[in-house]
Design an enzyme around this catalytic site. Sequence first.
Site, PDB file in Angstrom:
ATOM      1  CB  ILE A 143      -0.974   0.004   1.195  1.00 15.50           C
ATOM      2  CG1 ILE A 143      -0.222  -0.073   2.521  1.00 15.50           C
ATOM      3  CG2 ILE A 143      -1.979  -1.133   1.080  1.00 15.50           C
ATOM      4  CD1 ILE A 143      -1.124   0.100   3.746  1.00 15.50           C
ATOM      5  N   GLY A 144       2.113   1.098  -0.416  1.00 17.35           N
ATOM      6  CA  GLY A 144       2.987   2.252  -0.488  1.00 17.35           C
ATOM      7  C   GLY A 144       4.036   2.311   0.593  1.00 17.35           C
ATOM      8  N   GLY A 160       6.423   0.147   1.075  1.00 22.36           N
ATOM      9  CA  GLY A 160       7.697  -0.393   0.627  1.00 22.36           C
ATOM     10  C   GLY A 160       7.963  -1.816   1.040  1.00 22.36           C
ATOM     11  CB  ALA A 218      -1.544  -3.997  13.212  1.00 25.22           C
ATOM     12  NE  ARG A 231      -0.545  -8.773  10.289  1.00 19.29           N
ATOM     13  CZ  ARG A 231      -0.358  -9.556   9.226  1.00 19.29           C
ATOM     14  NH1 ARG A 231      -0.323  -9.029   8.018  1.00 19.29           N
ATOM     15  NH2 ARG A 231      -0.206 -10.849   9.382  1.00 19.29           N
ATOM     16  CE  LYS A 284      11.953  -4.781  19.113  1.00 19.95           C
ATOM     17  NZ  LYS A 284      12.190  -3.886  20.261  1.00 19.95           N
ATOM     18  N   GLY A 285       9.251  -3.105  13.381  1.00 19.61           N
ATOM     19  CA  GLY A 285       8.493  -2.367  12.374  1.00 19.61           C
ATOM     20  C   GLY A 285       8.373  -0.905  12.739  1.00 19.61           C
ATOM     21  N   GLY A 316       5.491   2.264  11.507  1.00 17.77           N
ATOM     22  CA  GLY A 316       4.366   2.690  10.674  1.00 17.77           C
ATOM     23  C   GLY A 316       3.540   3.619  11.537  1.00 17.77           C
ATOM     24  CD  GLU A 317      -0.375   1.291  12.065  1.00 22.32           C
ATOM     25  OE1 GLU A 317      -1.387   0.694  11.697  1.00 22.32           O
ATOM     26  OE2 GLU A 317       0.776   0.802  11.995  1.00 22.32           O
TER      27      GLU A 317
END
Length: 338
Positions: A46-47, A49, A87, A89, A283-284, A286-287
């Site tokens: 969804i953009g 990457g 999330a 994820r 981990k990540g 985003g939010e």
Amino acid sequence: MARKRGRGMAGGWYGIARTAAVDRAGTWVEIDDGGTVKVVTGVTEIGEGILTVLAQIAAEEIGVRPEDVVLGDNDTARSPEAAHAGATRQTYMLGNSVAMACREAKGRFVQAVAEMWSVDPDSIATGNGYVWAVDTNFRQSMAQAVEQIKKRGVVVVGSANFTAHHTGLDPVDGSGRPWQAYVFGCQVAEVEVDTVTGEVQVLGVWAAHDVGRAVNPRGVEGQIEGGIVQALGQGLMEDYKLAQGHTTTPGFAKYILPTSLDVPHVTSIIVEDRDPIGPLGVKGIGEPAMVPTIPAVMNAIYDAIGVRITSLPASPERILEALAKQRNPTISEIRSHS
């Protein structure tokens, strides 16, 4: 002075993947003709990457170049389930799943090559599209090796499923494990407030975030910057209004979004505290990049003009209203602070 500057700081944490429910993601991998690596999973781009990240992971795990990785159809009618993009994820769930599937495929590839060369499998190494046996003269391109082991009847495939085990919260004492991995972050914001117009300009944001292992640092920076801009829109501009069940802000003339002129300079500091559970340590981000932004900006506004904004967005009208109350407080406000 009409313009006053202030700085504010805020921290935050965020749980990765589905909340209080088991999360999972599956992947199929094949080391294919030409030495390419085929990865099939139900990932949705969804953009953020994620396709680049998965190609990097597969390339490193197998020992090929990222451009030699082919990501297959993400239709879950023909690929393993990967669940939704959200999330924070994707890197955590899909990245680990892809790594595990690649390791299984590479193990079979190494075993087949070792048998073909009559060497110890532990001596086999791969990298940059080549395979070789350490301390020997055996060395081939992955394409040559795949062609030869296929002639021996071996098709190199691997599959894996990565699961994050979460539990709900006890309704009585709140105990439980709603997430298995967490990220943490802290941001400092500098603002300039025009006390005549009420306009708030964010001059800069310094953002330090724990992302686990950073597979693609530039991508991480992009996620942090994007999250900050989105949060600035929520905190300073976006004001969705309803009247009798109908919106009065139906277009961008009234529902204001940040433009490139509103984007401050963002300094991203990537902290790599690797996850101890997943095989990659990722981990990540985003939010989580959004979480500290608004409180940091609100604290900066308070530092600049001495008033607390407790209702979003901190529009010029709300800033001027707060300044007016500061100059002419009501009797109840005077008593509450006495």
